[in-house]
Design a protein around this motif. Structure first.
Motif, PDB file in Angstrom:
ATOM      1  N   THR A 134       0.879  -1.240   0.129  1.00  0.00           N
ATOM      2  CA  THR A 134      -0.146   0.218   0.011  1.00  0.00           C
ATOM      3  C   THR A 134       0.693   1.259  -0.188  1.00  0.00           C
ATOM      4  O   THR A 134       0.414   2.382  -0.556  1.00  0.00           O
ATOM      5  CB  THR A 134      -0.947   0.095   1.323  1.00  0.00           C
ATOM      6  OG1 THR A 134      -0.099   0.236   2.487  1.00  0.00           O
ATOM      7  CG2 THR A 134      -1.896  -1.185   1.431  1.00  0.00           C
ATOM      8  N   ARG A 135       2.038   1.238   0.593  1.00  0.00           N
ATOM      9  CA  ARG A 135       2.800   2.266   0.816  1.00  0.00           C
ATOM     10  C   ARG A 135       4.438   2.008   0.623  1.00  0.00           C
ATOM     11  O   ARG A 135       4.737   0.951   1.300  1.00  0.00           O
ATOM     12  CB  ARG A 135       2.736   3.090   1.782  1.00  0.00           C
ATOM     13  CG  ARG A 135       3.376   4.523   2.288  1.00  0.00           C
ATOM     14  CD  ARG A 135       2.871   5.336   3.362  1.00  0.00           C
ATOM     15  NE  ARG A 135       2.874   4.598   4.523  1.00  0.00           N
ATOM     16  CZ  ARG A 135       4.156   4.390   5.520  1.00  0.00           C
ATOM     17  NH1 ARG A 135       5.098   5.346   5.026  1.00  0.00           N
ATOM     18  NH2 ARG A 135       3.911   3.921   6.268  1.00  0.00           N
ATOM     19  N   VAL A 169       4.341  -0.641  -5.975  1.00  0.00           N
ATOM     20  CA  VAL A 169       2.909  -0.186  -5.703  1.00  0.00           C
ATOM     21  C   VAL A 169       1.935  -0.470  -6.901  1.00  0.00           C
ATOM     22  O   VAL A 169       0.892  -0.232  -7.179  1.00  0.00           O
ATOM     23  CB  VAL A 169       2.735   1.327  -5.146  1.00  0.00           C
ATOM     24  CG1 VAL A 169       3.376   1.237  -3.631  1.00  0.00           C
ATOM     25  CG2 VAL A 169       3.124   2.160  -6.256  1.00  0.00           C
ATOM     26  N   ARG A 211       1.186   9.686  -5.702  1.00  0.00           N
ATOM     27  CA  ARG A 211      -0.169   9.338  -5.280  1.00  0.00           C
ATOM     28  C   ARG A 211      -0.622   8.590  -6.369  1.00  0.00           C
ATOM     29  O   ARG A 211      -0.563   9.247  -7.357  1.00  0.00           O
ATOM     30  CB  ARG A 211      -1.099  10.106  -4.721  1.00  0.00           C
ATOM     31  CG  ARG A 211      -0.724  10.782  -3.345  1.00  0.00           C
ATOM     32  CD  ARG A 211      -1.795  11.676  -2.860  1.00  0.00           C
ATOM     33  NE  ARG A 211      -1.362  12.285  -1.357  1.00  0.00           N
ATOM     34  CZ  ARG A 211      -0.894  13.427  -1.307  1.00  0.00           C
ATOM     35  NH1 ARG A 211      -0.390  14.034  -2.313  1.00  0.00           N
ATOM     36  NH2 ARG A 211      -0.262  13.554  -0.071  1.00  0.00           N
ATOM     37  N   ARG A 262      -2.478   4.390  -3.693  1.00  0.00           N
ATOM     38  CA  ARG A 262      -1.110   3.991  -3.049  1.00  0.00           C
ATOM     39  C   ARG A 262      -0.256   5.111  -3.117  1.00  0.00           C
ATOM     40  O   ARG A 262      -0.549   5.969  -3.951  1.00  0.00           O
ATOM     41  CB  ARG A 262      -0.513   2.863  -3.536  1.00  0.00           C
ATOM     42  CG  ARG A 262      -1.710   1.443  -3.510  1.00  0.00           C
ATOM     43  CD  ARG A 262      -1.184   0.399  -4.270  1.00  0.00           C
ATOM     44  NE  ARG A 262      -2.323  -0.786  -4.146  1.00  0.00           N
ATOM     45  CZ  ARG A 262      -2.353  -1.844  -5.125  1.00  0.00           C
ATOM     46  NH1 ARG A 262      -1.937  -1.527  -6.160  1.00  0.00           N
ATOM     47  NH2 ARG A 262      -3.225  -2.549  -4.880  1.00  0.00           N
ATOM     48  N   GLU A 263       0.800   5.266  -2.238  1.00  0.00           N
ATOM     49  CA  GLU A 263       1.719   6.182  -2.233  1.00  0.00           C
ATOM     50  C   GLU A 263       3.184   5.740  -1.987  1.00  0.00           C
ATOM     51  O   GLU A 263       3.439   4.806  -1.444  1.00  0.00           O
ATOM     52  CB  GLU A 263       1.276   7.000  -0.891  1.00  0.00           C
ATOM     53  CG  GLU A 263       2.183   8.297  -0.619  1.00  0.00           C
ATOM     54  CD  GLU A 263       1.676   9.194   0.383  1.00  0.00           C
ATOM     55  OE1 GLU A 263       0.752   9.771   0.366  1.00  0.00           O
ATOM     56  OE2 GLU A 263       2.489   9.177   1.235  1.00  0.00           O
ATOM     57  N   THR A 267      -0.604  -4.660   3.940  1.00  0.00           N
ATOM     58  CA  THR A 267      -1.755  -4.607   4.730  1.00  0.00           C
ATOM     59  C   THR A 267      -1.434  -5.376   5.857  1.00  0.00           C
ATOM     60  O   THR A 267      -2.266  -5.215   6.979  1.00  0.00           O
ATOM     61  CB  THR A 267      -3.001  -5.188   3.833  1.00  0.00           C
ATOM     62  OG1 THR A 267      -2.658  -6.406   3.342  1.00  0.00           O
ATOM     63  CG2 THR A 267      -3.508  -4.178   2.888  1.00  0.00           C
TER      64      THR A 267
END
Length: 663
Positions: free
Chosen positions: A147-148, A198, A230, A235-236, A258
């Motif tokens: 996610t990041r 990502v 972003r 996601r980042e 996660t």
């Protein structure tokens, strides 16, 4: 595909030598045949490189060798688009070093050329050949979907790195985009790998890009920056990168899923996952991308890094290219180590701030980093002549305290759009467009940069002031403004009444009028390095910093050339050059500055051509100017900004017209 692939190598120096070694190995295995090399800079007698003919350009090489299968491009970024396009049109597949091209426009054009040719382009992001990417994508580490990502890159580069080629450290060169910054070249793999983790590969996968760019070196581009992306999927990726670390370390990507996290070092393909029994490290394999291209040609297997898959990275490169020029790191936070070409800057606590940015997803500005200047210029007046915006007048909020914040005009353009002013150039961060500045007012530096100390040279002292302006009062094509010149302790030293007007002149030119009246309420002394004993250093007053230019001609009515014009007292001076300031409009232009008030007062002209391009008046050429309580100093400058180069006679005619303009 049983015969070796015929191959041409473009670029035999630098990273081209790395490709040459790889090609030599593949040639020993019978998989390729190097048939020609290309390098316009390298010469040899006989013309050979790596055992094959050396040609000055790709067209000549292709004509001499006949059909080839693969062209490997390891040339400067500004040449990538043309070289890759030529190779595709010749029916060859292309291995293209990263970054693929210098702009999104060229990226889209190259994608179209690739599709039309029926050939393929593999981009040399070697880290994207790692098997680690598939492991993260399949959740083979048990951390859940990614996610990041927070990437930290702490490298160190000496001055020799920035002197290795004409394009090193530039945002543009000769009017062409280069974008040679920390995030787009040396640590570009950190950005590209973070995006891949990502799932952001194409341009459409990116929703937004924020950049926070700084430079400790005297370069145009960034060497210490945060890039935050972003994605369209929410996601980042935050990449915190520097080339000014105290010690070089391997880049690390902090990957968050996660259900857990992992650290990935893409240079060694090591993945480390924390466990109750300590970290578990896995070392993955990596595909060589040239071999991957050869395998694609043999079996049709998908490429690991096809051109389209670098679209997300190109969105980052475009954001860096379109951003304001990098802000100088406060020089008080920079320590220089080493000598000569090995001298290198170290930014205070930079490793700590890189980790903070990567962990929080915040930029240096947002973190409040002490050396990261948070101010930005605010445009107060936009100067228009007809349909053209020819200048902007801003408050100087983006100027560092050590560069003396002050309202100035920048950028100044000709009617055709050629930029003829520079702000915060790499060589002198305190040179700010067009405006008024004085090196010494009652012991305060109101010019910026180092303060001249006789016998010791320039010293960075805590003596910098600033110039604050009230809101400009607009009136037609012009404005008036009241300003306060403040000393290093905030004391008001001078009041200024400033008048700026503009209008068309005809003949492809426009006119700028600048008038300043400085008043000393309790008296003031205005000085310069020249008045402190530095020969030829009497600058201070009206000053115009020009951008990068070539073939400069500086002249007055009876003198020509830098040495002849420097220090001359006369009513006008002209500066003609071919301006190549950036990737936008470039071309020849002339700036004619006339000042009867300065000539009557005996102010010499201060000009620079060899060291940097600049022109100004000199209030205190050899002696300080002493203003009694309530004393005033008034100067007026009328300027013609002309498209094209003016002959001496034409410049004199333009000056005569300016000198005849009523106040």
């Amino acid at each position: 595909m049983s015969t070796p692939a015929r191959l041409v190598l473009v670029g035999v120096r630098g990273f081209g030598a790395v490709h040459a070694a790889r090609i030599a190995r593949l040639q020993e295995e019978g998989r390729v045949e190097l048939v020609a090399c290309v390098d316009p800079v390298v010469s040899a007698d006989p013309p050979l490189a790596h055992g094959v003919p050396l040609h000055p350009d790709l067209a000549t090489a292709l004509a001499a060798t006949g059909p080839v299968d693969v062209v490997v491009v390891a040339a400067p970024l500004g040449e990538h688009f043309a070289l890759a396009g030529a190779a595709l049109r010749a029916g060859a597949d292309v291995y293209l070093e990263k970054p693929p091209v210098a702009s999104l426009e060229d990226f889209d054009r190259l994608l179209a050329a690739e599709a039309a040719s029926g050939r393929v382009v593999q981009v040399g992001f070697q880290s994207l050949g790692s098997d680690a990417l598939a492991l993260f994508a399949s959740d083979g580490l048990g951390i859940g979907p990614v996610t990041r990502v927070g990437a930290v890159g702490a490298w160190s580069r000496p001055l020799a790195y920035w002197r290795r080629s004409p394009w090193a450290g530039h945002r543009s060169l000769d009017g062409r985009a280069v974008v040679d910054g920390v995030a787009t070249n040396p640590l570009a793999h950190a950005v590209a790998t973070g995006l891949a983790l990502v799932g952001a590969r194409t341009a459409d996968d990116v929703a937004a890009v924020d950049v926070d760019l700084y430079r400790a070196n005297a370069i145009e581009s960034d060497d210490t920056s945060v890039v935050r992306v972003r994605t369209a999927a929410g996601r980042e990726v935050t990449c915190a990168l520097t080339l000014c670390a105290p010690e070089q370390s391997e880049p690390v990507l902090h990957v968050h899923g996660t259900r857990g996290s992992a650290d990935y070092r893409y240079t060694t393909d090591e993945v480390e996952v924390p466990t109750p029994n300590g970290p578990r490290t896995t070392v993955l394999g990596r595909a060589d991308l040239l071999e991957d291209l050869l395998e694609h040609r043999r079996t049709g297997t998908p490429l690991r890094v096809p051109l389209a898959s670098t679209g997300a990275f190109m969105r980052v490169l475009a954001a860096v290219a379109d951003a304001d020029d990098p802000v100088r790191v406060d020089p008080r936070a920079v320590t220089w180590r080493g000598e000569g070409d090995e001298r290198r800057p170290v930014v205070a606590d930079v490793e700590h701030w890189l980790e903070q940015a990567a962990a929080t997803g915040r930029t240096f500005r947002e973190l409040g980093v002490p050396w990261a200047h948070r101010g930005r210029d605010r445009v107060l007046v936009r100067v228009r002549v007809g349909d053209a915006e020819v200048a902007a007048y801003h408050d100087g909020g983006g100027t560092l305290p050590t560069s003396t914040p002050r309202p100035v005009l920048h950028p100044v353009r000709t009617l055709a759009g050629v930029v003829v002013s520079a702000q915060h150039p790499a060589d002198h961060d305190w040179h700010c467009g067009v405006g008024m500045a004085v090196p010494d007012v009652d012991g305060s530096n109101l010019w910026g940069g180092g303060t001249y100390v006789h016998g010791e040279g320039y010293q960075l002292l805590e003596d910098h002031g600033r110039v604050d302006g009230e809101p400009p009062l607009l009136a037609g094509d012009g404005f008036r403004q009241r300003l306060t010149w403040r000393g290093h302790d905030g004391t008001a030293l001078l009041d200024e009444q400033r008048t700026v007007r503009w209008g068309p002149l005809g003949r492809g030119a426009w006119q700028l009028h600048w008038g300043s009246v400085l008043r000393a309420g309790t008296g003031a002394t205005l000085g310069s390095p020249g008045s402190k004993g530095r020969p030829d250093g009497g600058y201070g007053g009206f000053f115009w910093r020009f951008p990068a230019c070539a073939d400069v001609d500086v002249l007055t009515g009876d003198a020509r050339g830098e040495d002849a014009v420097q220090g001359r007292v006369c009513p006008w001076v002209a500066f003609s050059a071919d301006f190549t300031a950036g990737p936008g409009v470039s071309g020849p232009a002339t700036v004619v500055v006339a000042s009867p008030s300065a000539a009557d007062a005996g102010d010499p002209w201060f000009v620079r051509v060899r060291d940097y391009p600049g022109l100004g008046s000199a209030l205190a050429w050899q002696d300080p100017v002493v203003l009694p309580p309530g004393g005033e100093l008034a100067r007026r400058f009328d300027v013609a900004v002309v498209d094209g180069r003016l002959s001496p006679d034409a410049a004199a005619e333009e000056a005569a017209a300016l000198l005849g303009v009523p106040a």
